[in-house]
Write a protein that holds these residues in place. Structure first.
Motif, short mmCIF file in Angstrom:
data_model
loop_
_atom_site.label_atom_id
_atom_site.label_comp_id
_atom_site.label_asym_id
_atom_site.label_seq_id
_atom_site.Cartn_x
_atom_site.Cartn_y
_atom_site.Cartn_z
N SER A 1 49.43 38.37 40.35
CA SER A 1 49.76 39.74 40.76
C SER A 1 48.73 40.72 40.22
CB SER A 1 51.15 40.12 40.26
OG SER A 1 52.14 39.30 40.84
N GLU A 2 48.30 40.50 38.98
CA GLU A 2 47.28 41.37 38.38
C GLU A 2 45.96 41.25 39.14
OE1 GLU A 2 44.95 42.04 34.10
OE2 GLU A 2 46.47 40.47 34.32
N ILE A 3 45.61 40.02 39.53
CA ILE A 3 44.36 39.82 40.28
C ILE A 3 44.44 40.53 41.63
CG2 ILE A 3 42.88 38.11 41.39
CD1 ILE A 3 43.72 36.13 39.21
N ARG A 4 45.57 40.35 42.34
CA ARG A 4 45.72 40.98 43.66
C ARG A 4 45.57 42.49 43.59
NH1 ARG A 4 50.03 37.09 44.02
NH2 ARG A 4 49.47 35.42 45.49
N GLU A 5 46.08 43.07 42.51
CA GLU A 5 45.99 44.53 42.36
C GLU A 5 44.57 44.96 41.99
OE1 GLU A 5 47.95 48.10 39.63
OE2 GLU A 5 48.84 46.10 39.64
N ASP B 1 35.08 40.38 42.95
CA ASP B 1 35.73 39.21 42.40
C ASP B 1 35.11 38.78 41.07
OD1 ASP B 1 33.39 38.61 43.63
OD2 ASP B 1 34.15 36.96 44.84
N ALA B 2 33.79 38.88 40.95
CA ALA B 2 33.12 38.49 39.70
C ALA B 2 33.55 39.38 38.54
CB ALA B 2 31.61 38.55 39.88
N LYS B 3 33.65 40.68 38.79
CA LYS B 3 34.05 41.62 37.74
C LYS B 3 35.48 41.37 37.31
CE LYS B 3 34.16 46.56 36.64
NZ LYS B 3 33.88 47.93 37.14
N VAL B 4 36.37 41.13 38.27
CA VAL B 4 37.78 40.87 37.96
C VAL B 4 37.92 39.59 37.15
CG1 VAL B 4 40.04 40.34 38.95
CG2 VAL B 4 38.62 42.15 39.96
N TYR B 5 37.19 38.56 37.56
CA TYR B 5 37.26 37.27 36.85
C TYR B 5 36.84 37.42 35.39
CZ TYR B 5 36.31 32.39 35.71
OH TYR B 5 36.29 31.16 35.10
N LYS B 6 35.73 38.08 35.16
CA LYS B 6 35.24 38.27 33.79
C LYS B 6 36.21 39.09 32.96
CE LYS B 6 30.32 37.96 34.99
NZ LYS B 6 29.03 38.70 35.05
N LEU B 7 36.78 40.12 33.56
CA LEU B 7 37.71 41.00 32.84
C LEU B 7 38.96 40.26 32.40
CD1 LEU B 7 38.61 43.86 31.95
CD2 LEU B 7 39.56 44.17 34.24
N ILE B 8 39.56 39.49 33.30
CA ILE B 8 40.82 38.81 32.97
C ILE B 8 40.57 37.65 32.01
CG2 ILE B 8 42.74 37.49 33.93
CD1 ILE B 8 42.63 39.18 36.39
N VAL B 9 39.48 36.92 32.19
CA VAL B 9 39.16 35.83 31.27
C VAL B 9 38.94 36.36 29.85
CG1 VAL B 9 37.39 34.13 30.67
CG2 VAL B 9 38.24 34.26 33.00
N ARG C 1 44.84 32.93 32.63
CA ARG C 1 43.56 33.31 33.22
C ARG C 1 43.42 32.64 34.58
NH1 ARG C 1 41.53 29.66 28.91
NH2 ARG C 1 41.57 31.54 27.62
N PRO C 2 42.55 33.14 35.44
CA PRO C 2 42.35 32.51 36.76
C PRO C 2 41.88 31.07 36.61
CG PRO C 2 41.31 34.68 36.66
CD PRO C 2 41.71 34.35 35.27
N ARG C 3 42.24 30.24 37.58
CA ARG C 3 41.84 28.84 37.54
C ARG C 3 40.32 28.72 37.61
NH1 ARG C 3 45.56 27.32 40.53
NH2 ARG C 3 44.56 27.37 42.56
N ASN C 4 39.70 29.52 38.45
CA ASN C 4 38.25 29.59 38.58
C ASN C 4 37.92 30.84 39.38
OD1 ASN C 4 38.78 28.83 41.33
ND2 ASN C 4 38.79 26.69 40.67
N ILE C 5 36.64 31.12 39.52
CA ILE C 5 36.24 32.34 40.23
C ILE C 5 36.56 32.24 41.73
CG2 ILE C 5 33.87 31.62 40.71
CD1 ILE C 5 33.06 34.56 40.09
N LYS C 6 36.63 31.02 42.26
CA LYS C 6 36.97 30.85 43.67
C LYS C 6 38.38 31.36 43.96
CE LYS C 6 36.86 27.44 47.42
NZ LYS C 6 38.16 27.83 48.00
N GLN C 7 39.29 31.16 43.01
CA GLN C 7 40.65 31.66 43.19
C GLN C 7 40.66 33.18 43.32
OE1 GLN C 7 43.37 31.33 39.81
NE2 GLN C 7 45.00 30.68 41.20
N VAL C 8 39.86 33.85 42.50
CA VAL C 8 39.77 35.31 42.56
C VAL C 8 39.10 35.73 43.87
CG1 VAL C 8 38.90 37.38 41.41
CG2 VAL C 8 39.62 35.41 40.06
N ASN C 9 38.06 35.00 44.26
CA ASN C 9 37.35 35.30 45.50
C ASN C 9 38.28 35.19 46.71
OD1 ASN C 9 35.59 33.86 47.92
ND2 ASN C 9 34.56 35.59 46.98
#
Length: 261
Positions: free
Chosen positions: A144-148, A155-163, A172-180
């Motif tokens: 939900s946090e990623i979707r928002e 996607d790269a910025k969101v992935y780094k921030l949450i990790v 944390r996201p499974r990988n950057i592809k999930q965020v993408n």
């Protein structure tokens, strides 16, 4: 108090034992990283994390649910058995979840059996299963946090921030592809449709005093009043001085920002 001291038979707890567990057992805001065998966890969740108990690091098969009720007190009980390639081992590690119908944020999770029988393996039809990483479910609250967040960031910025801010592997996201994938899903839902683009073209024909340009396939729309444009052109023609443009205000219309100068 540990909930296991309240419930005598973990397989078939009574309504009274469940109620006493909610009342007296230690309240947890999330499941621990390391689940123990034959253990009871009493969860007291917040709304945005109410489904996080489902991501406990194991793969499960939901084999049914029923209502536990007595004297007006009720729980929704769901049954799970571990998903494993060896069918005989599926019932050797189980999970029962009791959700209070009075407050669905009060949850009791009971693990039965030996977690060593639960396999951590790739999910679905993975061709190279020998080298594929085991499937790890991401916390629903993290999704939900990623979707928002991907609505306003790459996607790269969101992935780094949450990790960088997550405390556990499942948060944390499974990988950057999930965020993408979530980012692309958001963009595809908000991409202008053919009808919307056609409406802009038609409007540019009908009110060309304001809509002076509508170019495609990359949508570019310039709105300017014709008399204001002529006045500005007159200033450019009659002076050699540098003319500055100032933005008086910016406000939002739907998902667009409009600047008035």
């Amino acid at each position: 108090m540990y909930a296991g001291n309240i419930i005598v038979d973990l397989e078939k707890p009574t309504i009274l034992e469940l109620l006493n567990t909610l009342k007296s057992a230690e309240k947890l805001d999330k499941l621990p990283q390391n689940i123990e065998n034959n253990h009871v966890y009493r969860l007291c969740l917040i709304e945005k994390c109410k489904d996080d108990y489902k991501a406990d690091g194991f793969l499960w098969k939901n084999i049914g649910w029923t209502f536990y009720s007595k004297a007006g007190q009720e729980f929704r009980k769901s049954y799970f058995k571990c998903s494993t390639s060896i069918k005989e081992n599926e019932n050797k590690f189980k999970k029962h979840v009791y959700i209070s119908t009075a407050n669905n944020l009060d949850i009791i999770v009971i693990y039965l059996g030996n977690k060593e029988y639960a396999e951590l393996r790739p999910r679905g039809n993975v061709k190279k299963s020998k080298i594929a990483a085991p499937f790890r479910r991401t916390l629903p609250s993290t999704l939900s946090e990623i979707r928002e967040t991907v609505q306003h960031n790459t996607d790269a910025k969101v992935y780094k921030l949450i990790v960088a801010t997550s405390e556990t592997e499942t948060s944390r996201p499974r990988n950057i592809k999930q965020v993408n994938n979530l980012r692309q899903g958001f963009l595809s839902k908000h991409r202008p449709t053919n009808d919307e683009l056609l409406n802009v073209i038609l409007m540019s024909y009908e009110i060309n005093d304001y809509i002076r340009l509508a170019s495609f396939p990359n949508l570019t729309v310039v709105l300017i009043h014709k008399e204001a444009e002529e006045t500005f052109q007159y200033l450019l023609d009659t002076t050699d001085e540098y003319i500055q443009l100032y933005y008086d205000t910016t406000f939002k219309i739907g998902s667009f920002y409009l600047s008035v100068s």
